[in-house]
Write an enzyme that holds these catalytic residues in place. Structure first.
Site, PDB file in Angstrom:
ATOM      1  N   CYS A  65       0.836  -1.215   0.000  1.00  0.00           N
ATOM      2  CA  CYS A  65       0.000   0.000   0.000  1.00  0.00           C
ATOM      3  C   CYS A  65       0.863   1.255   0.000  1.00  0.00           C
ATOM      4  CB  CYS A  65      -0.897   0.036   1.233  1.00  0.00           C
ATOM      5  SG  CYS A  65      -1.631  -1.521   1.710  1.00  0.00           S
ATOM      6  N   CYS A 138      -2.912   3.005   3.164  1.00  0.00           N
ATOM      7  CA  CYS A 138      -3.227   1.823   3.960  1.00  0.00           C
ATOM      8  C   CYS A 138      -4.334   2.202   4.947  1.00  0.00           C
ATOM      9  CB  CYS A 138      -1.975   1.320   4.677  1.00  0.00           C
ATOM     10  SG  CYS A 138      -2.073  -0.393   5.256  1.00  0.00           S
ATOM     11  N   ASP A 139      -4.996   1.215   5.514  1.00  0.00           N
ATOM     12  CA  ASP A 139      -6.271   1.433   6.198  1.00  0.00           C
ATOM     13  C   ASP A 139      -6.296   2.598   7.180  1.00  0.00           C
ATOM     14  OD1 ASP A 139      -6.801  -0.828   4.809  1.00  0.00           O
ATOM     15  OD2 ASP A 139      -7.485  -2.019   6.490  1.00  0.00           O
ATOM     16  N   SER A 493     -12.144  -6.340   9.267  1.00  0.00           N
ATOM     17  CA  SER A 493     -11.580  -5.710   8.087  1.00  0.00           C
ATOM     18  C   SER A 493     -12.692  -5.323   7.132  1.00  0.00           C
ATOM     19  CB  SER A 493     -10.634  -6.688   7.392  1.00  0.00           C
ATOM     20  OG  SER A 493     -10.346  -6.267   6.084  1.00  0.00           O
TER      21      SER A 493
END
Length: 593
Positions: A65, A138-139, A493
């Protein structure tokens, strides 16, 4: 070359650019040492007199990512310089969800969101930067950077670094693969329906390029959110990470940012807290619901609101989810990926469809100074497959639901997109940690109809609120994903699918009802629009007695984690409030005296 200001008395020196915060670090005799540091960075007098912009990114080799974000940042820096600014590259910490999944390292994933926001604040306020260009992929990077932008409230733009391209393998008959296919193949291997060779082939093929996971998981969900909030260019979030279009996209965004910086110096132009209003937050929730996005958005949006000084909790998110139809057929519940959204015109297609039906507020501002409606004027119409027309939705009540009841009084979250059934009732199978549940699921020590309960994984109790994708993917790989339910005070997730309910509040560490569930207690889940409930078959008196006994039993039993985890556990607030770690929006303090 000498500074022309040095020959004049201190009180007679003109401001090179009135209104720029960075003047405090570079003007006047007493700032000669600061100018030395700026010269040492390769800046000449003209560069020093320009507005100074922090270019924040999470680039590095901690995950695909983040892999090419520094390259993208170089294009942003070019655009900043072309727009009259002096860029300062400011890399910040990142923790990869992919490399922390299903072990103790996941405790640091959500915490990294706070570290990123804190890092942006420390750098901007410490160095008195005049603006922020933020790039994350990224998350937790995306919400963390946006939180930092709001906390600092200087002219800012955010750009999602983009998703990876999907992979393919001959054994998959041309089907697009992403990393969730690897997780689910693990479960198939454990169930005996796939071989180690199958697993090796898919694991090597599913993620062929740099970029965020390809489905409508947390990173891509929050990328769309950045556009809906008005903090990012329309159309930016769905451009794949490796496409050459990213270079001019970054330069254009930077030049637009610089126009906002110059306008701000003259007292004009919107700042992040002018942009992120309650209406903008509702727009973001609508986009999440319309795309069947990650449940993590319902954790991050209250946190972003908190930085803007707006009380916007899980109940507020739930109201928008309930009224917004699901129109995008995206994985994990659907068929398509971020790349496919890009090919049909990007996130603007979804937002324009919602706007035309009165499901978005079009009069909110964006970072360009124009309204969202103005920015969406040229957006394309839905293609009918990746994104459906509003009058032909996949689901009329959205892709996510907030459930409440005596088991989760503060609420819990479920992604309904792609679910075959919305009702389940079964006995609780209780585990005290993710590790205990993982071992039982791997050994298939559970039965169809069970409600698998994983507790002590909330923000405070874990600490860090771990994500359970590994377990949910194993269940699907074993062919049991639609035969059991899963409940946790931890997170799921964005790639999770199935009757998986997370963020249960209050968490076990706060003596929520999930803390006193016992094996065999009957749990009922009804996610239909008319119900949205989750309850345990206990009388009010029996539940109260269990909670009272548990409160006494928990006295002085807290674990001392030490270091970062201990600091987080002492400051973190409940999940329904966004799991934030400070009391409210920061007021900008100019350190001039």
């Amino acid at each position: 070359m000498t500074n022309p200001h040095d020959s004049a008395p201190e009180d007679a020196k003109p401001a090179a650019a009135p209104g720029f915060r960075s003047a405090i670090i570079r003007q006047g005799t007493v700032r000669a040492t600061t100018r030395s540091f700026l010269h040492a960075l390769g800046q000449d007098d003209e560069d020093i007199e320009r507005p100074h912009i922090g270019v924040f990114h999470t680039g590095g080799e901690m995950s695909p990512c983040n892999l090419n974000l520094r390259d993208q940042a170089q294009h942003a820096k070019t655009g900043i310089y072309a727009g009259g600014g002096t860029p300062h590259e400011c890399p910040v910490v990142s923790v990869s969800d992919g490399l922390t999944m299903a072990h103790s390292g996941m405790r640091f994933s959500l915490i990294s969101r706070e570290l990123i926001a804190d890092s942006v604040e420390a750098s901007v306020r410490g160095h008195q930067w005049d603006g922020i260009f933020a790039i994350g992929a990224c998350d937790k990077n995306l919400p963390g950077l946006m939180m930092g932008m709001l906390r600092c409230n200087v002219p800012s733009v955010f750009v999602h670094g983009g998703s990876a391209l999907p992979g393919q393998t001959p054994g998959a008959e041309g089907r697009d693969l992403n990393v969730v296919d690897t997780y689910e193949t693990i479960g198939q291997v454990l169930a005996g329906t796939a071989t180690q060779q199958d697993l090796a082939q898919i694991s090597r093929s599913c993620l062929p390029t740099a970029g965020a996971c390809a489905g409508q998981f947390t990173a891509n969900t929050m990328g769309m959110v950045s556009e809906a909030l008005g903090l990012a260019p329309i159309g930016s979030s769905m451009v794949p990470a490796v496409f050459s279009e990213r270079a001019p996209l970054m330069r254009r965004a930077a030049k637009t940012l610089m126009r906002a910086v110059w306008a701000s110096a003259e007292g004009r132009g919107p700042l992040p807290r002018d942009i992120v209003t309650r209406q903008a937050l509702e727009n973001a929730c609508a986009v999440v619901s319309a795309t069947g996005g990650s449940t993590n958005a319902a954790l991050h949006l209250p946190a972003i609101a908190h930085e803007a000084g707006i009380r916007f909790h899980l109940d507020d998110v739930a109201e928008v989810f309930a009224r917004t139809p699901l129109i995008a057929d995206l994985r994990p519940g659907g068929r398509y990926l971020a790349r496919d959204v890009y090919y049909i015109g990007g996130a603007g297609v979804i937002m324009r469809s919602l706007l035309d039906q009165g499901l978005l507020h079009g009069d909110v501002l964006t970072f360009t100074g124009r309204t969202l409606a103005e920015e969406l004027a040229s957006a394309q119409a839905p293609d009918g497959q990746v994104v459906r027309a509003i009058d032909n939705p996949i689901s009329r009540d959205g892709g996510l639901a907030v459930l409440k009841g005596n088991l989760c009084p503060d609420g819990a979250l479920l992604k309904t997109a792609g679910l075959k059934t919305l009702v389940h009732s079964g006995p609780a199978r209780v585990f005290e940690s993710e590790e205990a549940a993982q071992a039982a699921v791997q050994a298939m020590r559970y039965a169809a109809g069970d409600v698998i309960v994983i507790r002590n994984e909330g923000p405070k109790g874990s600490p860090g609120m771990r994500e359970m994708l590994g377990i949910t993917a194993l269940l699907y790989g074993q062919g049991m994903g639609d035969k059991v339910a899963l409940l946790t005070d931890g997170r799921f997730s964005g790639a999770t699918r199935g009757l998986c309910i997370g963020y249960a509040g209050p968490e076990a560490a706060d003596n929520g009802p999930i803390a006193v569930l016992r094996d065999g207690d009957m749990v009922s889940i009804d996610a239909r629009p008319q119900a949205r409930s989750i309850s345990v078959a206990l009388s009010e008196a029996e539940l109260a007695q269990r909670l009272q006994e548990n409160a006494h039993a928990r006295v002085n039993t807290g674990v001392r984690w030490g270091g970062l985890l201990e600091k987080y556990a002492l400051t973190v607030r409940p999940a329904h409030q966004g799991a934030v770690t400070h009391s409210g929006a920061v007021t900008w303090l100019r350190d001039e005296g």
